[in-house]
Scaffold this motif. Structure first.
Motif, PDB file in Angstrom:
ATOM      1  N   GLN A   1       0.632  -1.246  -0.090  1.00 33.52           N
ATOM      2  CA  GLN A   1       0.009  -0.051   0.054  1.00 33.52           C
ATOM      3  C   GLN A   1       0.875   1.360  -0.026  1.00 33.52           C
ATOM      4  OE1 GLN A   1      -2.420   0.983   3.253  1.00 33.52           O
ATOM      5  NE2 GLN A   1      -1.543  -0.694   4.574  1.00 33.52           N
ATOM      6  N   ASP A   2       0.319   2.233  -0.404  1.00 33.97           N
ATOM      7  CA  ASP A   2       0.832   3.527  -0.505  1.00 33.97           C
ATOM      8  C   ASP A   2      -0.306   4.514  -0.127  1.00 33.97           C
ATOM      9  OD1 ASP A   2      -0.293   4.289  -3.045  1.00 33.97           O
ATOM     10  OD2 ASP A   2       1.821   4.289  -3.951  1.00 33.97           O
ATOM     11  N   GLU A   3      -0.073   5.779  -0.294  1.00 34.49           N
ATOM     12  CA  GLU A   3      -1.043   6.795  -0.088  1.00 34.49           C
ATOM     13  C   GLU A   3      -2.407   6.646  -1.121  1.00 34.49           C
ATOM     14  OE1 GLU A   3       1.821   8.733  -1.101  1.00 34.49           O
ATOM     15  OE2 GLU A   3       0.999  10.520  -2.272  1.00 34.49           O
ATOM     16  N   ASP A   4      -2.225   5.929  -2.174  1.00 40.82           N
ATOM     17  CA  ASP A   4      -3.122   5.892  -3.062  1.00 40.82           C
ATOM     18  C   ASP A   4      -3.803   4.633  -3.522  1.00 40.82           C
ATOM     19  OD1 ASP A   4      -3.075   8.803  -3.644  1.00 40.82           O
ATOM     20  OD2 ASP A   4      -1.337   8.266  -5.135  1.00 40.82           O
TER      21      ASP A   4
ATOM     22  N   VAL B   1      -6.098  -5.109  -7.189  1.00 43.79           N
ATOM     23  CA  VAL B   1      -5.167  -3.758  -6.801  1.00 43.79           C
ATOM     24  C   VAL B   1      -6.431  -2.762  -6.962  1.00 43.79           C
ATOM     25  CG1 VAL B   1      -3.635  -2.204  -8.001  1.00 43.79           C
ATOM     26  CG2 VAL B   1      -3.307  -4.548  -8.387  1.00 43.79           C
ATOM     27  N   ILE B   2      -6.615  -1.971  -5.812  1.00 46.60           N
ATOM     28  CA  ILE B   2      -7.537  -0.802  -5.643  1.00 46.60           C
ATOM     29  C   ILE B   2      -7.005   0.436  -5.426  1.00 46.60           C
ATOM     30  CG2 ILE B   2      -9.237  -2.712  -4.679  1.00 46.60           C
ATOM     31  CD1 ILE B   2      -9.086  -1.223  -2.068  1.00 46.60           C
ATOM     32  N   PRO B   3      -7.829   1.501  -5.849  1.00 49.74           N
ATOM     33  CA  PRO B   3      -7.619   2.931  -5.411  1.00 49.74           C
ATOM     34  C   PRO B   3      -8.261   2.923  -4.004  1.00 49.74           C
ATOM     35  CG  PRO B   3      -9.183   2.918  -6.906  1.00 49.74           C
ATOM     36  CD  PRO B   3      -8.927   1.633  -6.686  1.00 49.74           C
ATOM     37  N   LYS B   4      -7.613   3.551  -2.953  1.00 46.59           N
ATOM     38  CA  LYS B   4      -8.001   3.703  -1.913  1.00 46.59           C
ATOM     39  C   LYS B   4      -9.221   4.579  -1.707  1.00 46.59           C
ATOM     40  CE  LYS B   4      -4.133   2.671   1.166  1.00 46.59           C
ATOM     41  NZ  LYS B   4      -2.914   3.285   2.348  1.00 46.59           N
ATOM     42  N   ARG B   5      -9.286   5.514  -2.450  1.00 43.45           N
ATOM     43  CA  ARG B   5     -10.443   6.292  -2.462  1.00 43.45           C
ATOM     44  C   ARG B   5     -11.630   5.704  -3.249  1.00 43.45           C
ATOM     45  NH1 ARG B   5     -11.622   9.852  -6.989  1.00 43.45           N
ATOM     46  NH2 ARG B   5      -9.709  10.033  -8.162  1.00 43.45           N
ATOM     47  N   HIS B   6     -12.846   5.931  -2.837  1.00 41.25           N
ATOM     48  CA  HIS B   6     -14.031   5.109  -3.619  1.00 41.25           C
ATOM     49  C   HIS B   6     -14.283   5.689  -4.767  1.00 41.25           C
ATOM     50  CE1 HIS B   6     -17.451   2.583  -3.340  1.00 41.25           C
ATOM     51  NE2 HIS B   6     -18.221   3.641  -3.973  1.00 41.25           N
ATOM     52  N   ILE B   7     -14.095   4.648  -5.806  1.00 39.28           N
ATOM     53  CA  ILE B   7     -14.546   5.045  -7.289  1.00 39.28           C
ATOM     54  C   ILE B   7     -15.367   3.591  -7.414  1.00 39.28           C
ATOM     55  CG2 ILE B   7     -13.797   5.125  -9.494  1.00 39.28           C
ATOM     56  CD1 ILE B   7     -11.192   6.147  -8.562  1.00 39.28           C
TER      57      ILE B   7
ATOM     58  N   GLY C   1      -3.012   4.924 -14.236  1.00 40.05           N
ATOM     59  CA  GLY C   1      -2.002   4.469 -14.661  1.00 40.05           C
ATOM     60  C   GLY C   1      -1.080   3.658 -13.577  1.00 40.05           C
ATOM     61  N   LYS C   2      -1.372   4.396 -12.413  1.00 37.23           N
ATOM     62  CA  LYS C   2      -0.848   3.922 -11.271  1.00 37.23           C
ATOM     63  C   LYS C   2      -1.168   2.484 -10.669  1.00 37.23           C
ATOM     64  CE  LYS C   2       0.692   5.710  -6.739  1.00 37.23           C
ATOM     65  NZ  LYS C   2       0.584   6.678  -5.880  1.00 37.23           N
ATOM     66  N   LEU C   3      -2.352   2.382 -11.011  1.00 33.74           N
ATOM     67  CA  LEU C   3      -3.150   1.038 -10.904  1.00 33.74           C
ATOM     68  C   LEU C   3      -2.439   0.183 -11.657  1.00 33.74           C
ATOM     69  CD1 LEU C   3      -6.829   2.009 -10.200  1.00 33.74           C
ATOM     70  CD2 LEU C   3      -5.165   1.425  -8.477  1.00 33.74           C
ATOM     71  N   LEU C   4      -2.593   0.383 -12.949  1.00 32.47           N
ATOM     72  CA  LEU C   4      -1.779  -0.512 -13.947  1.00 32.47           C
ATOM     73  C   LEU C   4      -0.482  -1.053 -13.549  1.00 32.47           C
ATOM     74  CD1 LEU C   4      -3.290  -2.032 -16.168  1.00 32.47           C
ATOM     75  CD2 LEU C   4      -2.693  -0.072 -17.820  1.00 32.47           C
ATOM     76  N   HIS C   5       0.516   0.010 -13.234  1.00 30.68           N
ATOM     77  CA  HIS C   5       1.803  -0.196 -13.146  1.00 30.68           C
ATOM     78  C   HIS C   5       1.881  -1.236 -11.870  1.00 30.68           C
ATOM     79  CE1 HIS C   5       6.068   0.311 -12.554  1.00 30.68           C
ATOM     80  NE2 HIS C   5       5.949   0.797 -11.210  1.00 30.68           N
ATOM     81  N   ARG C   6       0.997  -0.781 -10.823  1.00 31.57           N
ATOM     82  CA  ARG C   6       1.014  -1.710  -9.646  1.00 31.57           C
ATOM     83  C   ARG C   6       0.762  -3.208  -9.890  1.00 31.57           C
ATOM     84  NH1 ARG C   6       4.374  -1.983  -6.089  1.00 31.57           N
ATOM     85  NH2 ARG C   6       4.563   0.194  -6.519  1.00 31.57           N
TER      86      ARG C   6
END
Ligand code: 5GP
Ligand code: ZN
Length: 114
Positions: free
Chosen positions: A22-25, A42-48, A63-68
Motif C-alpha cells: 500500500q501507499d497513499e493512493d 489492486v484498488i484505489p484507496k479512494r472510493h470509485i 496508470g498507477k493502478l496498472l503499473h502496480r
C-alpha cells in the motif's frame, strides 16, 4: 469512504485482508476466493464505484493502478505471464462496487473467459 463498501473498509483497515502493498493512493491484497494460485486485487484507496465512473482527471491514478499490477505480478514471480481483469457493471461481472483490478496467474489461462 463509502461506509457500506467492503473495499473501502479494507482500505481503511476496518476489516482484515492479506495486504501485500500500500501507499497513499493504492492498496493490493489477496482475493478471498482465489481463482488461480496467485489472485490479487489492486484498488484505489479512494472510493470509485467502477471503471465507468472514471474520467480524464483519473488518468494518473489509472496508470498507477496498472503499473502496480505489473509490480505485483513481479513480486508474485509470474514471469511466465499473468492476466489483468477489470469487470465493469452487472453484465461485466462486477460484484463489488469499488474499482479493482484483478491480477491472476500461476496457471495456464484460457480465452475467452466464460
Ligand atoms: P468482481 O467480481 O467485482 O470483479 O471481483 C470481486 C472480487 O472480490 C471477487 O474475486 C471476490 O472473491 C473478492 N472479494 C469479495 N469480498 C472480498 C473480501 O471481503 N475480501 C477479499 N480479500 N476479497 C473479496
Ligand atoms: Zn469503496
Amino acid at each position: 469512504m463509502a461506509d457500506d463498501c467492503i473495499f473501502c473498509q479494507i482500505a481503511g483497515g476496518k476489516i482484515p485482508a492479506r495486504v501485500v502493498f500500500q501507499d497513499e493512493d493504492v492498496m493490493v491484497f489477496r482475493d478471498l476466493t482465489p481463482k488461480a494460485p496467485s489472485h490479487l486485487l489492486v484498488i484505489p484507496k479512494r472510493h470509485i464505484s467502477s471503471l465507468a465512473e472514471t474520467d480524464d482527471a483519473d488518468s494518473g491514478l489509472l496508470g498507477k493502478l496498472l503499473h502496480r499490477a505489473v509490480e505485483t505480478a513481479r513480486q508474485e514471480g509470474l514471469d511466465k505471464g499473468f492476466r489483468t481483469v477489470i469487470n465493469t457493471g452487472p453484465e461485466g461481472g462486477q460484484t463489488v462496487g469499488h474499482l479493482h483490478l484483478h491480477v491472476i496467474g500461476g496457471r495456464q489461462m484460457t480465452w475467452p473467459p466464460g
